[in-house]
Write a protein that holds these residues in place. Structure first.
Motif, PDB file in Angstrom:
ATOM      1  N   ALA A  51       9.168   9.669 -48.251  1.00 40.99           N
ATOM      2  CA  ALA A  51      10.326   9.168 -48.994  1.00 40.99           C
ATOM      3  C   ALA A  51      10.528   9.946 -50.293  1.00 40.99           C
ATOM      4  CB  ALA A  51      10.154   7.678 -49.289  1.00 40.99           C
ATOM      5  N   SER A  52       9.437  10.471 -50.855  1.00 42.83           N
ATOM      6  CA  SER A  52       9.543  11.243 -52.099  1.00 42.83           C
ATOM      7  C   SER A  52       9.847  12.717 -51.846  1.00 42.83           C
ATOM      8  CB  SER A  52       8.249  11.116 -52.905  1.00 42.83           C
ATOM      9  OG  SER A  52       7.170  11.709 -52.200  1.00 42.83           O
ATOM     10  N   GLY A  53      10.022  13.104 -50.562  1.00 40.52           N
ATOM     11  CA  GLY A  53      10.402  14.470 -50.235  1.00 40.52           C
ATOM     12  C   GLY A  53       9.235  15.405 -49.943  1.00 40.52           C
ATOM     13  N   LYS A  54       8.009  14.923 -49.991  1.00 41.60           N
ATOM     14  CA  LYS A  54       6.853  15.752 -49.645  1.00 41.60           C
ATOM     15  C   LYS A  54       6.886  16.037 -48.148  1.00 41.60           C
ATOM     16  CE  LYS A  54       4.143  15.541 -53.465  1.00 41.60           C
ATOM     17  NZ  LYS A  54       3.956  16.715 -54.245  1.00 41.60           N
ATOM     18  N   GLU A  55       6.527  17.265 -47.786  1.00 42.47           N
ATOM     19  CA  GLU A  55       6.459  17.642 -46.380  1.00 42.47           C
ATOM     20  C   GLU A  55       5.000  17.702 -45.959  1.00 42.47           C
ATOM     21  OE1 GLU A  55       8.694  21.234 -45.861  1.00 42.47           O
ATOM     22  OE2 GLU A  55      10.572  20.248 -46.374  1.00 42.47           O
ATOM     23  N   VAL A  56       4.657  16.873 -44.990  1.00 39.34           N
ATOM     24  CA  VAL A  56       3.280  16.783 -44.509  1.00 39.34           C
ATOM     25  C   VAL A  56       3.255  17.316 -43.083  1.00 39.34           C
ATOM     26  CG1 VAL A  56       1.370  15.213 -43.996  1.00 39.34           C
ATOM     27  CG2 VAL A  56       2.892  14.741 -45.938  1.00 39.34           C
ATOM     28  N   ARG A  57       2.286  18.185 -42.806  1.00 39.49           N
ATOM     29  CA  ARG A  57       2.142  18.744 -41.460  1.00 39.49           C
ATOM     30  C   ARG A  57       0.685  18.589 -41.026  1.00 39.49           C
ATOM     31  NH1 ARG A  57       2.233  24.827 -40.437  1.00 39.49           N
ATOM     32  NH2 ARG A  57       2.808  24.690 -42.620  1.00 39.49           N
ATOM     33  N   VAL A  58       0.483  17.963 -39.881  1.00 40.83           N
ATOM     34  CA  VAL A  58      -0.846  17.809 -39.295  1.00 40.83           C
ATOM     35  C   VAL A  58      -0.896  18.721 -38.073  1.00 40.83           C
ATOM     36  CG1 VAL A  58      -2.474  16.210 -38.225  1.00 40.83           C
ATOM     37  CG2 VAL A  58      -0.963  15.409 -40.068  1.00 40.83           C
ATOM     38  N   VAL A  59      -1.902  19.577 -38.019  1.00 41.06           N
ATOM     39  CA  VAL A  59      -2.053  20.518 -36.915  1.00 41.06           C
ATOM     40  C   VAL A  59      -3.332  20.177 -36.162  1.00 41.06           C
ATOM     41  CG1 VAL A  59      -2.254  22.951 -36.271  1.00 41.06           C
ATOM     42  CG2 VAL A  59      -0.864  22.302 -38.255  1.00 41.06           C
ATOM     43  N   ILE A  60      -3.187  19.814 -34.878  1.00 37.97           N
ATOM     44  CA  ILE A  60      -4.324  19.477 -34.031  1.00 37.97           C
ATOM     45  C   ILE A  60      -4.504  20.622 -33.041  1.00 37.97           C
ATOM     46  CG2 ILE A  60      -5.300  17.823 -32.405  1.00 37.97           C
ATOM     47  CD1 ILE A  60      -3.356  15.738 -33.631  1.00 37.97           C
ATOM     48  N   PRO A  61      -5.568  21.422 -33.186  1.00 45.72           N
ATOM     49  CA  PRO A  61      -5.748  22.601 -32.332  1.00 45.72           C
ATOM     50  C   PRO A  61      -6.189  22.228 -30.920  1.00 45.72           C
ATOM     51  CG  PRO A  61      -7.632  22.345 -33.764  1.00 45.72           C
ATOM     52  CD  PRO A  61      -6.644  21.281 -34.157  1.00 45.72           C
ATOM     53  N   ASN A  62      -5.899  23.097 -29.988  1.00 40.96           N
ATOM     54  CA  ASN A  62      -6.313  22.900 -28.599  1.00 40.96           C
ATOM     55  C   ASN A  62      -7.602  23.685 -28.343  1.00 40.96           C
ATOM     56  OD1 ASN A  62      -6.306  22.072 -25.976  1.00 40.96           O
ATOM     57  ND2 ASN A  62      -4.759  23.514 -25.291  1.00 40.96           N
ATOM     58  N   ASP A  63      -8.571  23.504 -29.216  1.00 42.29           N
ATOM     59  CA  ASP A  63      -9.878  24.134 -29.060  1.00 42.29           C
ATOM     60  C   ASP A  63     -10.904  23.311 -29.819  1.00 42.29           C
ATOM     61  OD1 ASP A  63      -9.558  24.840 -31.776  1.00 42.29           O
ATOM     62  OD2 ASP A  63      -8.847  26.837 -31.276  1.00 42.29           O
ATOM     63  N   HIS A  64     -12.025  23.873 -30.110  1.00 39.41           N
ATOM     64  CA  HIS A  64     -13.120  23.134 -30.742  1.00 39.41           C
ATOM     65  C   HIS A  64     -12.965  22.970 -32.251  1.00 39.41           C
ATOM     66  CE1 HIS A  64     -14.108  27.353 -31.230  1.00 39.41           C
ATOM     67  NE2 HIS A  64     -14.825  26.994 -32.258  1.00 39.41           N
ATOM     68  N   LEU A  65     -11.942  23.562 -32.847  1.00 36.58           N
ATOM     69  CA  LEU A  65     -11.739  23.469 -34.294  1.00 36.58           C
ATOM     70  C   LEU A  65     -11.243  22.083 -34.691  1.00 36.58           C
ATOM     71  CD1 LEU A  65     -10.036  26.917 -34.875  1.00 36.58           C
ATOM     72  CD2 LEU A  65     -12.438  26.309 -35.248  1.00 36.58           C
ATOM     73  N   GLU A  66     -11.401  21.748 -35.967  1.00 34.28           N
ATOM     74  CA  GLU A  66     -10.925  20.457 -36.467  1.00 34.28           C
ATOM     75  C   GLU A  66      -9.454  20.539 -36.835  1.00 34.28           C
ATOM     76  OE1 GLU A  66     -13.588  19.396 -39.662  1.00 34.28           O
ATOM     77  OE2 GLU A  66     -14.932  18.439 -38.245  1.00 34.28           O
ATOM     78  N   ALA A  67      -8.799  19.391 -36.844  1.00 35.97           N
ATOM     79  CA  ALA A  67      -7.401  19.310 -37.268  1.00 35.97           C
ATOM     80  C   ALA A  67      -7.315  19.588 -38.763  1.00 35.97           C
ATOM     81  CB  ALA A  67      -6.840  17.926 -36.960  1.00 35.97           C
ATOM     82  N   VAL A  68      -6.158  20.101 -39.199  1.00 34.94           N
ATOM     83  CA  VAL A  68      -5.940  20.386 -40.609  1.00 34.94           C
ATOM     84  C   VAL A  68      -4.634  19.743 -41.064  1.00 34.94           C
ATOM     85  CG1 VAL A  68      -7.282  22.521 -40.654  1.00 34.94           C
ATOM     86  CG2 VAL A  68      -4.858  22.608 -40.090  1.00 34.94           C
ATOM     87  N   VAL A  69      -4.522  19.536 -42.386  1.00 38.05           N
ATOM     88  CA  VAL A  69      -3.337  18.890 -42.973  1.00 38.05           C
ATOM     89  C   VAL A  69      -2.799  19.785 -44.081  1.00 38.05           C
ATOM     90  CG1 VAL A  69      -2.485  16.876 -44.215  1.00 38.05           C
ATOM     91  CG2 VAL A  69      -4.236  16.598 -42.442  1.00 38.05           C
ATOM     92  N   TYR A  70      -1.481  19.951 -44.090  1.00 39.07           N
ATOM     93  CA  TYR A  70      -0.795  20.677 -45.157  1.00 39.07           C
ATOM     94  C   TYR A  70       0.157  19.713 -45.848  1.00 39.07           C
ATOM     95  CZ  TYR A  70      -2.244  24.894 -42.644  1.00 39.07           C
ATOM     96  OH  TYR A  70      -2.975  25.872 -42.023  1.00 39.07           O
ATOM     97  N   VAL A  71       0.267  19.807 -47.163  1.00 39.08           N
ATOM     98  CA  VAL A  71       1.269  19.063 -47.916  1.00 39.08           C
ATOM     99  C   VAL A  71       2.067  20.083 -48.694  1.00 39.08           C
ATOM    100  CG1 VAL A  71       1.694  17.347 -49.710  1.00 39.08           C
ATOM    101  CG2 VAL A  71      -0.181  16.998 -48.088  1.00 39.08           C
ATOM    102  N   ASP A  72       3.363  20.114 -48.458  1.00 33.83           N
ATOM    103  CA  ASP A  72       4.264  21.101 -49.052  1.00 33.83           C
ATOM    104  C   ASP A  72       3.734  22.520 -48.873  1.00 33.83           C
ATOM    105  OD1 ASP A  72       6.100  19.184 -49.781  1.00 33.83           O
ATOM    106  OD2 ASP A  72       5.314  18.958 -51.799  1.00 33.83           O
ATOM    107  N   GLY A  73       3.189  22.791 -47.668  1.00 35.34           N
ATOM    108  CA  GLY A  73       2.722  24.128 -47.327  1.00 35.34           C
ATOM    109  C   GLY A  73       1.310  24.456 -47.795  1.00 35.34           C
ATOM    110  N   ASP A  74       0.704  23.582 -48.595  1.00 34.45           N
ATOM    111  CA  ASP A  74      -0.651  23.828 -49.090  1.00 34.45           C
ATOM    112  C   ASP A  74      -1.669  23.077 -48.242  1.00 34.45           C
ATOM    113  OD1 ASP A  74       0.265  25.390 -51.256  1.00 34.45           O
ATOM    114  OD2 ASP A  74       0.600  23.586 -52.457  1.00 34.45           O
ATOM    115  N   LEU A  75      -2.724  23.779 -47.827  1.00 33.70           N
ATOM    116  CA  LEU A  75      -3.800  23.154 -47.078  1.00 33.70           C
ATOM    117  C   LEU A  75      -4.547  22.179 -47.976  1.00 33.70           C
ATOM    118  CD1 LEU A  75      -5.480  23.168 -44.432  1.00 33.70           C
ATOM    119  CD2 LEU A  75      -6.862  24.970 -45.471  1.00 33.70           C
ATOM    120  N   VAL A  76      -4.746  20.951 -47.489  1.00 34.01           N
ATOM    121  CA  VAL A  76      -5.487  19.965 -48.281  1.00 34.01           C
ATOM    122  C   VAL A  76      -6.802  19.625 -47.612  1.00 34.01           C
ATOM    123  CG1 VAL A  76      -3.482  18.961 -49.398  1.00 34.01           C
ATOM    124  CG2 VAL A  76      -4.265  18.008 -47.250  1.00 34.01           C
TER     125      VAL A  76
END
Length: 76
Positions: A51-76
């Motif tokens: 609602a505040s305009g932040k862009e959140v992206r969750v990436v779930i890989p199709n391999d043994h790696l862990e999922a990652v999260v980006y907020v406004d393009g920055d990895l958190v």
């Protein structure tokens, strides 16, 4: 082992768990698309704009790696 927990809280205060941290990322990706997609899926992306305009992206890989999260393009 993955690092994703996907669940739905229920009105009776319990929850329906779809995936736990014990499930692999590959299992999560396969559940979305199956195992016969032609070209292999690299990852599943879930994008949310808050609602505040932040862009959140969750990436779930199709391999043994862990999922990652980006907020406004920055990895958190």
């Amino acid at each position: 082992m993955g690092n994703v927990l996907i669940y739905a809280p229920l009105v009776n205060s319990s929850q329906a768990t779809l995936f736990t941290a014990d499930d692999s990322s590959e299992k999560i990706v396969e559940s979305f698309f199956g195992d016969d997609t032609g070209a292999r899926i690299r990852h599943v992306v879930i994008e949310i704009t808050t609602a505040s305009g932040k862009e959140v992206r969750v990436v779930i890989p199709n391999d043994h790696l862990e999922a990652v999260v980006y907020v406004d393009g920055d990895l958190v």
